[in-house]
Design an enzyme around this catalytic site. Structure first.
Site, PDB file in Angstrom:
ATOM      1  N   ARG A   1       0.815  -1.225   0.000  1.00  0.00           N
ATOM      2  CA  ARG A   1       0.000   0.000   0.000  1.00  0.00           C
ATOM      3  C   ARG A   1       0.843   1.266   0.000  1.00  0.00           C
ATOM      4  O   ARG A   1       0.509   2.216  -0.697  1.00  0.00           O
ATOM      5  CB  ARG A   1      -1.016  -0.024   1.145  1.00  0.00           C
ATOM      6  CG  ARG A   1      -0.445   0.069   2.520  1.00  0.00           C
ATOM      7  CD  ARG A   1      -1.328  -0.641   3.495  1.00  0.00           C
ATOM      8  NE  ARG A   1      -1.192  -2.071   3.346  1.00  0.00           N
ATOM      9  CZ  ARG A   1      -2.209  -2.932   3.342  1.00  0.00           C
ATOM     10  NH1 ARG A   1      -3.432  -2.503   3.480  1.00  0.00           N
ATOM     11  NH2 ARG A   1      -1.983  -4.199   3.214  1.00  0.00           N
ATOM     12  N   THR A   2       1.934   1.292   0.745  1.00  0.00           N
ATOM     13  CA  THR A   2       2.711   2.526   0.805  1.00  0.00           C
ATOM     14  C   THR A   2       3.342   2.834  -0.556  1.00  0.00           C
ATOM     15  O   THR A   2       3.256   3.957  -1.053  1.00  0.00           O
ATOM     16  CB  THR A   2       3.803   2.435   1.888  1.00  0.00           C
ATOM     17  OG1 THR A   2       3.184   2.070   3.124  1.00  0.00           O
ATOM     18  CG2 THR A   2       4.520   3.754   2.066  1.00  0.00           C
TER      19      THR A   2
ATOM     20  N   LYS B   1      23.383  -6.839  -5.320  1.00  0.00           N
ATOM     21  CA  LYS B   1      24.806  -7.155  -5.501  1.00  0.00           C
ATOM     22  C   LYS B   1      25.639  -6.604  -4.352  1.00  0.00           C
ATOM     23  O   LYS B   1      26.869  -6.607  -4.426  1.00  0.00           O
ATOM     24  CB  LYS B   1      25.306  -6.548  -6.815  1.00  0.00           C
ATOM     25  CG  LYS B   1      24.591  -7.063  -8.053  1.00  0.00           C
ATOM     26  CD  LYS B   1      25.122  -6.371  -9.294  1.00  0.00           C
ATOM     27  CE  LYS B   1      24.297  -6.711 -10.512  1.00  0.00           C
ATOM     28  NZ  LYS B   1      24.593  -5.797 -11.623  1.00  0.00           N
TER      29      LYS B   1
ATOM     30  N   ARG C   1      12.030   3.446   1.979  1.00  0.00           N
ATOM     31  CA  ARG C   1      11.708   2.528   3.070  1.00  0.00           C
ATOM     32  C   ARG C   1      12.911   1.644   3.306  1.00  0.00           C
ATOM     33  O   ARG C   1      13.484   1.103   2.348  1.00  0.00           O
ATOM     34  CB  ARG C   1      10.493   1.661   2.746  1.00  0.00           C
ATOM     35  CG  ARG C   1      10.386   0.517   3.766  1.00  0.00           C
ATOM     36  CD  ARG C   1       9.084  -0.165   3.754  1.00  0.00           C
ATOM     37  NE  ARG C   1       8.023   0.708   4.213  1.00  0.00           N
ATOM     38  CZ  ARG C   1       6.780   0.278   4.376  1.00  0.00           C
ATOM     39  NH1 ARG C   1       6.460  -0.960   4.136  1.00  0.00           N
ATOM     40  NH2 ARG C   1       5.855   1.114   4.793  1.00  0.00           N
TER      41      ARG C   1
ATOM     42  N   HIS D   1       7.220   6.219  10.753  1.00  0.00           N
ATOM     43  CA  HIS D   1       6.541   6.062   9.474  1.00  0.00           C
ATOM     44  C   HIS D   1       5.578   7.238   9.380  1.00  0.00           C
ATOM     45  O   HIS D   1       4.377   7.088   9.543  1.00  0.00           O
ATOM     46  CB  HIS D   1       5.798   4.718   9.462  1.00  0.00           C
ATOM     47  CG  HIS D   1       5.219   4.337   8.120  1.00  0.00           C
ATOM     48  ND1 HIS D   1       5.272   5.150   7.010  1.00  0.00           N
ATOM     49  CD2 HIS D   1       4.566   3.226   7.727  1.00  0.00           C
ATOM     50  CE1 HIS D   1       4.671   4.548   5.994  1.00  0.00           C
ATOM     51  NE2 HIS D   1       4.233   3.377   6.408  1.00  0.00           N
TER      52      HIS D   1
END
Lengths: 193, 309
Positions: B58-59, B86, B108, B136
């Site tokens: 959702r974010t 990597k 995030r 958040h």
């Protein structure tokens, strides 16, 4: 005593220079009435007519024009509110983003005769933004523009269909429209920059 | 009055006026979402990069839609398909991004403080979309928006935040946000999930769910972060659910007009019973819907901010 008289005259002149009144309450009322009559004449009545005012004084003017149209033609003309901030061409160029307010148009503008209403027509950039915004909201049959004051200095090929008063200005001057709904008093002032 | 900061990293740094400005702007943005043509040109020519080091539906989607509705160019980078796989460090990824001149980067990351670290590297605005157990902020803003939309106000309301407070960035951001706008906040959960000194954030602490939800206006259930539960903080899922799951019988003890919120994704039948999650006072889907409007508001407000260096 003579010196005192000239002193007072100078003060008055300075005052006049700073703030000259272009329209008073009766003048605004006459302009609104005339614009309403011209709208009816040009559109041969008021069928399919809607008024959309630009935030914020354009909305008050649109309501006044709607009131006059009711007297002239007996019809209730819907009035909507348009905020064009998100369509401005100077976003992100100035420091702080301008406040976005709500667009409130509770009716469809499809196939309608839309009269956009604003207080002052100057560069034309606000009207450009309003036209883009309206076209995102639907496909009107036509769009006309009514303004209380046209002060010139257009930067885009835009003109008004209905003008309350044409006022020649210099770019250094400012035109202030005061309306009872927002400012407690009616009047149009020219302020030297 | 405008937003003059470059980045949005935490609720802790926002003033009540800034929060109000964001919520008011979001109200105008919500109107755009109701149109046939869901697009305005406000961020034309701006580039938004979504950089996600953790799974998110959702974010990430919400930021992507918000950016697209404002006409920004949106690029999604997920770590599994990028150089991060990597072994590239956050610093090097940041410098690489910088070379592509983005205007806004949404990050995030599993480490607390990652967004602040990146914000110092980049000239672009950085929005913290969740950093470890820290904050958040956009979740808290959309929660406040949803509460204000339903209740008409924020000041004086009482909220209970229930669950794993210690691991929850949603809880921390909401505590800061709610306190700033004048709400009363309670937290409730098993003692192992309540951080020490949490009361210093100005909240009341409960270890009994029924007492915690007795007279509140909002119950905010947190997702039990099963992926973070290796430490044996509770004996079993079933026991957690029996003691701290929000069920219909438990709700009988709450106010009749209580609002139920959850940041999602929900564990049906663990922290929230299905009939509560789908019930009439559940705002879970309103929260998702409002997330887009709130993120549009933030993107718009931050795009006018001065760019550093």
């Amino acid at each position: 005593m003579v010196r005192g008289f000239f002193y007072a005259l100078n003060l008055m002149a300075a005052e006049l220079n700073e703030k000259a009144q272009i329209l008073d309450q009766a003048g605004i009322q006459r302009a609104v009435t005339r614009i309403a009559h011209e709208i009816v004449e040009r559109n041969k009545g008021t069928s399919d007519l809607v008024l959309i005012g630009l935030r914020s004084r354009g909305v008050d003017l649109a309501r006044r024009i709607a009131k006059e149209l009711k007297i002239i033609d007996g019809a209730d003309i819907p009035v909507g509110t348009l905020d064009v901030t998100l369509y401005r061409d100077d976003l992100g160029r100035v420091g702080v983003q301008p406040v976005v307010r709500k667009t409130e148009i509770s009716f469809s503008i499809n196939e309608k005769r839309v009269v956009l209403v604003d207080d002052v027509l100057y560069t034309g950039r606000t009207i450009r933004a309003a036209l883009d915004s309206l076209i995102d909201l639907g496909r009107p049959r036509l769009i006309q523009l009514a303004v209380l004051v046209d002060r010139g200095h257009r930067e885009l090929p835009i003109r008004a269909d209905y003008v309350g008063k044409n006022v020649p200005t210099s770019r250094q001057e400012q035109v202030q429209v005061l309306l009872t709904e927002e400012d407690g008093v009616d009047g149009v002032l020219m302020v030297k920059g | 009055m405008g937003l003059t900061r470059k980045d949005l990293l935490r609720m802790q740094e926002l003033t009540a006026d800034e929060i109000r400005l964001i919520l008011d702007t979001a109200e105008s943005m919500k109107q755009v979402a109701g149109r046939d043509i869901k697009k305005v040109p406000a961020l034309r020519g701006k580039t938004l990069i979504n950089l996600f080091y953790e799974a998110s539906t959702r974010t990430r989607m919400s930021f992507e839609i918000a950016g697209k509705w404002l006409s920004a160019d949106v690029i999604n980078v997920s770590t599994s398909s990028s150089s991060v796989a990597k072994g590239e460090s956050l610093k090097d990824t940041g410098l690489t991004l910088q070379a592509m001149h983005p205007d806004i980067v949404v990050l995030r990351h599993p480490a607390s403080g990652a967004a602040e670290f990146l914000a110092k590297q980049l000239a672009a605005s950085v929005i913290n979309a969740g950093d470890g157990a820290h904050e958040h902020p956009t979740q808290a803003l959309l929660d406040l928006f949803t509460i204000r939309e339903k209740k008409g106000r924020l000041e004086g309301l009482k909220a209970a935040i229930v669950g794993d407070i210690a691991h929850s960035r949603v809880a921390r951001s909401n505590i800061h946000g709610m306190r700033k706008v004048g709400m009363e906040v309670r937290v409730a959960g098993p003692r192992t999930m309540l951080p020490c000194f949490i009361d210093r954030l100005g909240v009341e602490v409960f270890t009994d769910l029924e007492r915690a939800i007795a007279d509140v206006d909002i119950i905010m259930m947190l997702r039990l972060q099963i992926e973070r539960q290796q430490a044996g903080l509770f004996p079993s899922l079933r026991e957690y659910s029996r003691l701290f799951g929000l069920t219909l019988p438990r709700l009988k003890g709450a106010k009749s007009d209580v609002l139920i919120m959850h940041p999602g994704p929900i564990n049906r039948g663990v922290e929230i019973a299905p009939e509560v999650a789908d019930g009439p006072y559940s705002l879970i889907l309103n929260q998702v819907e409002n997330g887009v409007a709130v993120r549009m508001a933030l993107l718009y407000l931050l795009a006018g901010a001065p760019q550093a260096g």
